[in-house]
Design a protein around this motif. Structure first.
Motif, PDB file in Angstrom:
ATOM      1  N   TYR A 173       3.732   9.780  -9.776  1.00 25.71           N
ATOM      2  CA  TYR A 173       3.008   9.874 -11.054  1.00 25.71           C
ATOM      3  C   TYR A 173       2.322  11.231 -11.195  1.00 25.71           C
ATOM      4  O   TYR A 173       2.379  11.867 -12.255  1.00 25.71           O
ATOM      5  CB  TYR A 173       1.987   8.744 -11.140  1.00 25.71           C
ATOM      6  CG  TYR A 173       1.172   8.748 -12.411  1.00 25.71           C
ATOM      7  CD1 TYR A 173       1.683   8.209 -13.587  1.00 25.71           C
ATOM      8  CD2 TYR A 173      -0.105   9.304 -12.432  1.00 25.71           C
ATOM      9  CE1 TYR A 173       0.943   8.214 -14.757  1.00 25.71           C
ATOM     10  CE2 TYR A 173      -0.853   9.316 -13.597  1.00 25.71           C
ATOM     11  CZ  TYR A 173      -0.325   8.770 -14.758  1.00 25.71           C
ATOM     12  OH  TYR A 173      -1.066   8.790 -15.914  1.00 25.71           O
ATOM     13  N   ILE A 174       1.680  11.673 -10.125  1.00 23.84           N
ATOM     14  CA  ILE A 174       1.007  12.978 -10.166  1.00 23.84           C
ATOM     15  C   ILE A 174       2.023  14.104 -10.293  1.00 23.84           C
ATOM     16  O   ILE A 174       1.817  15.073 -11.041  1.00 23.84           O
ATOM     17  CB  ILE A 174       0.140  13.150  -8.903  1.00 23.84           C
ATOM     18  CG1 ILE A 174      -1.012  12.136  -8.916  1.00 23.84           C
ATOM     19  CG2 ILE A 174      -0.413  14.566  -8.807  1.00 23.84           C
ATOM     20  CD1 ILE A 174      -1.814  12.111  -7.631  1.00 23.84           C
ATOM     21  N   VAL A 220       0.835  -1.204   0.000  1.00 19.73           N
ATOM     22  CA  VAL A 220       0.000   0.000   0.000  1.00 19.73           C
ATOM     23  C   VAL A 220       0.873   1.259   0.000  1.00 19.73           C
ATOM     24  O   VAL A 220       0.592   2.231  -0.714  1.00 19.73           O
ATOM     25  CB  VAL A 220      -0.951  -0.013   1.208  1.00 19.73           C
ATOM     26  CG1 VAL A 220      -1.768   1.272   1.268  1.00 19.73           C
ATOM     27  CG2 VAL A 220      -1.877  -1.215   1.129  1.00 19.73           C
ATOM     28  N   VAL A 221       1.935   1.243   0.798  1.00 17.52           N
ATOM     29  CA  VAL A 221       2.850   2.390   0.818  1.00 17.52           C
ATOM     30  C   VAL A 221       3.490   2.587  -0.554  1.00 17.52           C
ATOM     31  O   VAL A 221       3.639   3.723  -1.035  1.00 17.52           O
ATOM     32  CB  VAL A 221       3.925   2.188   1.902  1.00 17.52           C
ATOM     33  CG1 VAL A 221       5.026   3.221   1.767  1.00 17.52           C
ATOM     34  CG2 VAL A 221       3.303   2.276   3.281  1.00 17.52           C
ATOM     35  N   SER A 222       3.861   1.490  -1.194  1.00 18.23           N
ATOM     36  CA  SER A 222       4.430   1.592  -2.542  1.00 18.23           C
ATOM     37  C   SER A 222       3.426   2.193  -3.518  1.00 18.23           C
ATOM     38  O   SER A 222       3.787   3.009  -4.375  1.00 18.23           O
ATOM     39  CB  SER A 222       4.870   0.207  -3.023  1.00 18.23           C
ATOM     40  OG  SER A 222       5.807  -0.370  -2.135  1.00 18.23           O
ATOM     41  N   LEU A 223       2.164   1.796  -3.384  1.00 17.88           N
ATOM     42  CA  LEU A 223       1.130   2.349  -4.260  1.00 17.88           C
ATOM     43  C   LEU A 223       0.935   3.844  -4.022  1.00 17.88           C
ATOM     44  O   LEU A 223       0.824   4.628  -4.974  1.00 17.88           O
ATOM     45  CB  LEU A 223      -0.182   1.598  -4.039  1.00 17.88           C
ATOM     46  CG  LEU A 223      -1.398   2.116  -4.827  1.00 17.88           C
ATOM     47  CD1 LEU A 223      -1.157   1.976  -6.330  1.00 17.88           C
ATOM     48  CD2 LEU A 223      -2.657   1.366  -4.409  1.00 17.88           C
ATOM     49  N   VAL A 224       0.903   4.249  -2.758  1.00 21.03           N
ATOM     50  CA  VAL A 224       0.707   5.670  -2.440  1.00 21.03           C
ATOM     51  C   VAL A 224       1.879   6.501  -2.948  1.00 21.03           C
ATOM     52  O   VAL A 224       1.697   7.554  -3.583  1.00 21.03           O
ATOM     53  CB  VAL A 224       0.521   5.854  -0.921  1.00 21.03           C
ATOM     54  CG1 VAL A 224       0.512   7.337  -0.553  1.00 21.03           C
ATOM     55  CG2 VAL A 224      -0.772   5.200  -0.458  1.00 21.03           C
ATOM     56  N   PHE A 225       3.096   6.028  -2.694  1.00 21.57           N
ATOM     57  CA  PHE A 225       4.265   6.799  -3.127  1.00 21.57           C
ATOM     58  C   PHE A 225       4.390   6.803  -4.650  1.00 21.57           C
ATOM     59  O   PHE A 225       4.774   7.815  -5.247  1.00 21.57           O
ATOM     60  CB  PHE A 225       5.529   6.222  -2.497  1.00 21.57           C
ATOM     61  CG  PHE A 225       6.743   7.072  -2.702  1.00 21.57           C
ATOM     62  CD1 PHE A 225       6.882   8.277  -2.038  1.00 21.57           C
ATOM     63  CD2 PHE A 225       7.749   6.682  -3.570  1.00 21.57           C
ATOM     64  CE1 PHE A 225       7.992   9.079  -2.226  1.00 21.57           C
ATOM     65  CE2 PHE A 225       8.869   7.469  -3.765  1.00 21.57           C
ATOM     66  CZ  PHE A 225       8.991   8.673  -3.093  1.00 21.57           C
TER      67      PHE A 225
END
Length: 289
Positions: free
Chosen positions: A177-178, A167-172
């Motif tokens: 990306y943004i 989940v942390v990898s997805l958030v970071f």
């Protein structure tokens, strides 16, 4: 969820200190080319996403433990359920008619069964979590000793770490990306995270006869993955300087179409004019031809 988040920050100094440190790190991580206001806003949004994800994961973990307790899959007979099962299987399949185990327990002053019991408790982490959680719900968190609280937090942390890593990898990753698509920052961090072997570039400097600094940026779009020894390299004089050699590298691409000597190109070139050029006439006298 907001009430739970505020309760956590108000009643846990560790959580509050961790959130503040994470916020400071997130603000510092934003490139300084942005204004201070934008850096603070981006840092707050970044940390908020991490904290929200952590809180949701913690609630899901608690929900999973509570579901197992209600279906009597956990917290059925105390902390040593696994040890009790072991003793039952041991007595059924490995009988001890001579009383050897009892004598070993007596000779070791009780360490023999105690070590097995607590080692099994250490490996039976879900049971420890469930039993401790049941005690907290019945008697309150203040009923736990410091050792019991440390064991409970360590047990929860083990499972929380496993769930939070992706989940942390997805958030970071979403943050990068943004940033690169809309805010145009963190290009280096995003590119290195992708681990793309291609699209490499380097910079070379040259001081010309006028004393000006020329800057060349050379780039290669496709980096060869297979290399071979260049037979032309051995044919040149071995003591010749590399920048004077026609074949300066001992290696060449296995595929000629991917050879960097054929695909390299200049993507940027600019000149930095020399400032404060010395007056040769005043220092060395007039120049005559």
């Amino acid at each position: 969820m907001w009430d739970a988040f505020m309760y956590m920050l108000e009643h846990s100094y560790v959580s509050l200190a961790g959130a503040m440190l994470l916020l400071m790190a997130a603000i510092i991580f934003v490139p300084p080319k942005l204004s201070r206001k934008k850096r603070v806003i981006i840092g707050i949004l970044h940390v908020s996403a991490h904290l929200a994800a952590a809180l949701v994961l913690m609630l899901l973990l608690e929900l999973g433990v509570e579901t197992c307790i209600r279906h009597r899959l956990l917290a059925t007979s105390g902390y040593h359920t696994l040890y009790q099962w072991y003793r039952t299987v041991e007595s059924e399949h490995f009988p001890d008619p001579t009383g050897l185990r009892a004598r070993i327990e007596q000779w070791t002053f009780g360490l023999y069964p105690a070590c097995i019991k607590y080692l099994m408790s250490a490996f039976d982490v879900p049971e420890v979590m469930a039993v401790t959680r049941s005690n907290i719900c019945k008697k309150g968190v203040l009923s736990l000793s410091r050792g019991g609280a440390a064991i409970y937090y360590a047990s929860v942390f083990l499972y929380f770490w496993v769930f939070s890593t992706p989940v942390v990898s997805l958030v970071f990753g979403s943050y990068l990306y943004i940033c690169i698509n809309w805010l145009h920052i963190h290009f280096d961090e995003a590119f290195s995270s992708l681990r793309i072997a291609n699209y490499k570039s380097f910079t070379r400097f040259h001081i010309n006869r006028d004393g000006d600094l020329e800057v060349f940026t050379l780039a290669v779009d496709k980096v060869p993955k297979e290399w071979k020894l260049d037979p032309d390299w051995d044919g040149e004089q071995p003591k010749q300087l590399s920048h004077l050699r026609k074949f300066p590298s001992k290696w060449s691409a296995a595929t000629p179409q991917q050879d960097p000597l054929a695909t390299v190109r200049i993507v940027d070139h600019f000149v930095i004019q020399q400032t404060g050029k010395p007056d040769l006439e005043t220092r060395t006298g007039p120049v005559t031809h």
